[in-house]
Design a protein around this motif. Structure first.
Motif, PDB file in Angstrom:
ATOM      1  N   PHE A 190      11.359  -2.407   6.844  1.00  0.00           N
ATOM      2  CA  PHE A 190      11.874  -2.663   8.185  1.00  0.00           C
ATOM      3  C   PHE A 190      10.905  -3.482   9.031  1.00  0.00           C
ATOM      4  O   PHE A 190      11.255  -3.913  10.133  1.00  0.00           O
ATOM      5  CB  PHE A 190      12.225  -1.338   8.872  1.00  0.00           C
ATOM      6  N   ARG A 191       9.701  -3.714   8.515  1.00  0.00           N
ATOM      7  CA  ARG A 191       8.786  -4.641   9.178  1.00  0.00           C
ATOM      8  C   ARG A 191       8.936  -6.060   8.634  1.00  0.00           C
ATOM      9  O   ARG A 191       8.330  -6.991   9.168  1.00  0.00           O
ATOM     10  CB  ARG A 191       7.336  -4.169   9.005  1.00  0.00           C
ATOM     11  N   HIS A 192       9.732  -6.199   7.572  1.00  0.00           N
ATOM     12  CA  HIS A 192       9.918  -7.516   6.955  1.00  0.00           C
ATOM     13  C   HIS A 192      11.128  -8.202   7.590  1.00  0.00           C
ATOM     14  O   HIS A 192      12.217  -7.627   7.645  1.00  0.00           O
ATOM     15  CB  HIS A 192      10.138  -7.346   5.451  1.00  0.00           C
ATOM     16  N   PRO A 193      10.988  -9.441   8.073  1.00  0.00           N
ATOM     17  CA  PRO A 193      12.091 -10.080   8.817  1.00  0.00           C
ATOM     18  C   PRO A 193      13.339 -10.343   7.992  1.00  0.00           C
ATOM     19  O   PRO A 193      14.442 -10.392   8.543  1.00  0.00           O
ATOM     20  CB  PRO A 193      11.463 -11.395   9.295  1.00  0.00           C
ATOM     21  N   VAL A 194      13.198 -10.502   6.687  1.00  0.00           N
ATOM     22  CA  VAL A 194      14.360 -10.740   5.835  1.00  0.00           C
ATOM     23  C   VAL A 194      14.906  -9.433   5.279  1.00  0.00           C
ATOM     24  O   VAL A 194      16.107  -9.144   5.382  1.00  0.00           O
ATOM     25  CB  VAL A 194      14.005 -11.708   4.685  1.00  0.00           C
ATOM     26  N   ALA A 195      14.034  -8.612   4.685  1.00  0.00           N
ATOM     27  CA  ALA A 195      14.488  -7.371   4.066  1.00  0.00           C
ATOM     28  C   ALA A 195      15.188  -6.466   5.067  1.00  0.00           C
ATOM     29  O   ALA A 195      16.196  -5.821   4.749  1.00  0.00           O
ATOM     30  CB  ALA A 195      13.295  -6.634   3.440  1.00  0.00           C
ATOM     31  N   SER A 196      14.669  -6.399   6.295  1.00  0.00           N
ATOM     32  CA  SER A 196      15.266  -5.501   7.286  1.00  0.00           C
ATOM     33  C   SER A 196      16.707  -5.894   7.594  1.00  0.00           C
ATOM     34  O   SER A 196      17.600  -5.036   7.655  1.00  0.00           O
ATOM     35  CB  SER A 196      14.431  -5.506   8.564  1.00  0.00           C
TER      36      SER A 196
END
Length: 397
Positions: free
Chosen positions: A18-24
């Protein structure tokens, strides 16, 4: 079997996703879309069953997805890596909303089956583009927990969506549930539109339509995992398909959702460990799944209480959770530049196998008994494990 594939990087926790701009955004969009999809699916299944008064009605809803998905994996697979990833995901979500609007406007078996078929193509294309984004923009250590949390979103969406969709359909009719599905597609499109813009990569000459099949068939580990995957998804929809025939009243939604609940609990518990990244762990859970299918078949045959059948379906769902390990294996071993096409091939093969398999298993249930369907599925899965001889597969590179 060789266990040199155990040397995998430590798996990060879910907070890192959830800190990753794509994965989240991929996870959030998946959760919204899956919840709506299964609200709509419950409506389509009950609509088909109630208007045909046969287990073949829900089976037809699943089977209808096979030909469109097969076309995506073959004729159109070479185009999946051509458009920008974000654009493709957004427009596929909008297309899903447009398709589900058809049975929402005309809640009848034929529109439901046609919409389900075309949604099969959309799902195959969406899944392949989604994994291609993961391979392109998400670091390798984050992929297994991402696949695990995405699978949890799928299973939790089934639990809540099937319960809510079945309840809404019984209380208010199919149209309300289908409209909720439509809205979920549009909300997911908005979330995906916020993905970071990446430079569009020139991907070279479009590969032939059969490239994905050739890559899988030419790699002994991918070939073995693919066969085991197909044997698993053959009966993936069996608990939901047979539930309307096995239960009435309050137990029907519970029986519909039990498999998804078992799968959700399992993938959430294991996707942060390295166990399902190993072939040995994947095969062990697949064998346990076969045992759960046989056990549930026996419970149905002896007319066990509905709570016992619900527990059996939950075990089946948990066993199917090994597929996130298969997905991680494909992401690790398949060529990165062909990931979209390889994923489209296996997703569409899964949809085709699931559709044809559930129609055949539904035929077994109609001709003999639901117990015979469960037992047949378990025996087939065990036979495939023996066929691929996982102990003789070479160690993954």
């Amino acid at each position: 079997m060789p266990d040199t594939d155990e040397q995998l990087a430590p798996v990060p926790g879910y907070r890192a996703l959830f800190r990753h701009p794509v994965a989240s955004r991929l996870v959030i969009a998946r959760g919204i879309s899956e919840l709506g999809d299964f609200v709509g699916l419950a409506a389509l299944l009950l609509l088909a069953y109630d208007q045909t008064d046969s287990v073949l009605g829900p089976a037809a809803v699943y089977a209808a997805r096979t030909l469109p998905a097969l076309l995506v994996a073959t004729v159109f697979s070479g185009w999946l890596d051509v458009p920008a990833r974000r654009t493709l995901l957004v427009w596929l979500s909008v297309a899903g909303a447009a398709l589900i609007a058809v049975p929402a406007a005309v809640p009848a078996p034929v529109p439901a089956i046609v919409a389900a078929g075309l949604l099969g193509a959309v799902r195959a294309a969406y899944a392949s583009a989604n994994v291609a984004v993961v391979a392109e923009a998400v670091d390798a250590p984050l992929r297994l927990p991402l696949f695990g949390l995405s699978a949890f979103a799928n299973q939790a969406g089934q639990v809540v969506g099937l319960l809510a969709g079945a309840s809404l359909t019984v209380a208010l009719g199919a149209r309300v549930a289908l409209l909720i599905d439509l809205v979920s597609f549009l909300v997911a499109a908005v979330v995906l539109a916020g993905l970071p813009e990446r430079p569009h990569r020139v991907r070279g000459r479009r590969p032939p339509a059969t490239a994905g099949i050739r890559i899988i068939a030419g790699h002994p580990v991918l070939r073995g995992v693919a066969l085991l995957t197909l044997a698993t998804v053959l009966s993936g929809a069996l608990p939901e398909t047979l539930a309307p025939d096995l239960a009435r009243g309050a137990w029907r939604p519970a029986l519909l959702a039990a498999s998804a609940l078992g799968g959700a609990v399992f993938v959430l518990a294991v996707s942060r460990s390295r166990w399902l990244g190993r072939l040995a762990g994947q095969v062990a859970v697949a064998v346990a799944l076969a045992g759960a299918l046989v056990l549930t078949g026996v419970l149905v045959a002896i007319d066990a209480p509905l709570w016992a059948l619900t527990a059996g379906n939950a075990l089946i769902g948990a066993g199917g959770g090994w597929l996130i390990g298969a997905q991680a294996t494909f992401a690790r071993l398949a060529p990165a530049e062909r990931m979209g096409q390889v994923e489209a091939t296996i997703v569409a093969a899964n949809i085709v196998t699931s559709g044809v398999g559930i129609f055949l298993l539904g035929g077994v249930a109609a001709a003999f008994s639901p117990a015979a369907s469960y037992l047949t599925a378990g025996v087939v899965l065990l036979a495939v494990v023996l066929l691929i001889r996982p102990d003789r597969l070479p160690a993954p590179e």
